[in-house]
Design a protein around this motif. Structure first.
Motif, PDB file in Angstrom:
ATOM      1  N   THR A  61     -14.625   5.756  -1.548  1.00  0.00           N
ATOM      2  CA  THR A  61     -14.753   3.664  -2.009  1.00  0.00           C
ATOM      3  C   THR A  61     -13.777   3.901  -2.890  1.00  0.00           C
ATOM      4  N   ALA A  62     -12.438   4.721  -2.504  1.00  0.00           N
ATOM      5  CA  ALA A  62     -11.275   4.518  -4.391  1.00  0.00           C
ATOM      6  C   ALA A  62     -10.842   4.044  -3.034  1.00  0.00           C
ATOM      7  N   VAL A  63     -10.350   2.659  -3.664  1.00  0.00           N
ATOM      8  CA  VAL A  63      -9.488   2.007  -2.596  1.00  0.00           C
ATOM      9  C   VAL A  63      -7.563   2.147  -2.638  1.00  0.00           C
ATOM     10  N   ASP A  64      -7.529   2.726  -3.986  1.00  0.00           N
ATOM     11  CA  ASP A  64      -6.287   3.203  -3.720  1.00  0.00           C
ATOM     12  C   ASP A  64      -5.860   4.238  -3.773  1.00  0.00           C
ATOM     13  N   GLN A  65      -6.750   4.716  -3.941  1.00  0.00           N
ATOM     14  CA  GLN A  65      -6.911   6.593  -3.400  1.00  0.00           C
ATOM     15  C   GLN A  65      -6.338   6.678  -1.977  1.00  0.00           C
ATOM     16  N   ALA A  66      -7.457   5.295  -0.853  1.00  0.00           N
ATOM     17  CA  ALA A  66      -7.541   5.675   0.416  1.00  0.00           C
ATOM     18  C   ALA A  66      -5.645   5.688   1.021  1.00  0.00           C
ATOM     19  N   GLU A  67      -5.395   4.640   0.234  1.00  0.00           N
ATOM     20  CA  GLU A  67      -3.737   4.454   1.152  1.00  0.00           C
ATOM     21  C   GLU A  67      -3.191   5.471   1.235  1.00  0.00           C
ATOM     22  N   GLN A  68      -3.723   7.028  -0.006  1.00  0.00           N
ATOM     23  CA  GLN A  68      -2.807   7.867   0.299  1.00  0.00           C
ATOM     24  C   GLN A  68      -3.309   8.769   1.061  1.00  0.00           C
TER      25      GLN A  68
END
Length: 288
Positions: A61-68
């Motif tokens: 659920t880590a929205v920004d972390q998912a981009e990485q």
């Protein structure tokens, strides 16, 4: 008779342990006992436990972390739900799975309905949409419950961040042009319990449903409501300034319109979650 709940330490999973306990034995498994990044382990665990229902409350659920880390996001949000759906279908039992408003791009002016076209803006939303599609492709009995802006008194979420920052800072700038429904994890859990009771009573309408609190607000409006609670308790509280999303850039884009219509849920299941303000009041009043 047992209910298998994934995501032992998550916000919704913690509330599910409370809400589902009166219904059946609840087997709530975290990563140490059920690693959802390992499909073989998922199959082995489900086959050994043979539950009568699976509730998948685990997700990346880590929205920004998912981009990485897209591989990790897809493993938990797309591959794992598909495997759980296959194992549930093999046992002839339903799967309840939580999805998100982030499957939509937020460009629509009105609340989204279940049959509106998804168009996620980032990896998190895309991976959650892939999970929905994997479950649907299996064809077993399932509920996909799309919720939004989930918070509780545990973990990491907007409520806890605001409760801290509002008392630490003199002034806070909060995004005001993203609109949705803050949804308390406790209401999600209680609503899920109600759905299970209706299913066991012979009332089953499987498929995808929007499962959010009633009403709508912005992140600024949510922060303002939290500040009202602090002031009512006589605690120090920062002043708030409303800003547009462009003044608070993040690695992942967020939909400006996260409003999800609950009409289908009310029509098919006779159920609606409480208004978001009532949910906030209940959350802050609940024992921790």
């Amino acid at each position: 008779m047992s209910i298998l709940v994934t995501g032992h330490h998550g916000q919704v999973a913690r509330e599910l342990q409370r809400a589902l306990a009166p219904l059946d034995e609840v087997l709530c498994l975290g990563r140490e006992r059920l690693d959802l990044a390992d499909p073989a382990r998922i199959r082995e665990t489900v086959r050994a436990l043979r539950p009568t229902l699976i509730v998948n409350a685990a997700a990346h659920t880590a929205v920004d972390q998912a981009e990485q880390e897209p591989d990790a996001a897809y493993a938990l949000n797309a591959t794992a739900p598909g495997v759980l759906a296959e194992e549930a279908a093999a046992l002839g039992i339903p799967l309840i799975h939580y999805s998100t408003d982030y499957v939509f791009d937020g460009d629509q002016a009105t609340p989204y309905h279940e049959d509106d076209r998804p168009n996620p803006l980032g990896v998190y939303g895309a991976s959650k949409l892939a999970g929905e599609q994997a479950i649907q492709a299996v064809g077993g009995a399932h509920l996909i419950l799309r919720t939004s802006w989930v918070y509780s008194r545990h973990g990491r979420n907007f409520l806890l961040t605001m409760l801290r920052l509002l008392q630490e800072k003199p002034h806070l700038r909060v995004v005001a042009d993203q609109v949705g429904a803050p949804t308390w994890a406790g209401d999600i859990a209680d609503g899920t319990a109600a759905l299970i009771q209706r299913w066991r009573a012979g009332h089953a309408h499987w498929g995808t449903y929007h499962f959010t609190a009633g009403g709508e607000t912005s992140w600024y409006g949510f922060a303002s409501a939290i500040a009202e609670h602090l002031r009512a308790e006589g605690k120090p509280c920062a002043t708030l300034e409303a800003i547009p999303s462009r003044e608070y850039p993040t690695p992942a884009r967020r939909p400006l319109n996260s409003r999800l219509s609950g009409d289908k849920l009310r029509r098919d299941w006779g159920l609606a979650l409480p208004d978001w303000r009532a949910g906030l009041d209940a959350c802050l009043a609940a024992p921790r």
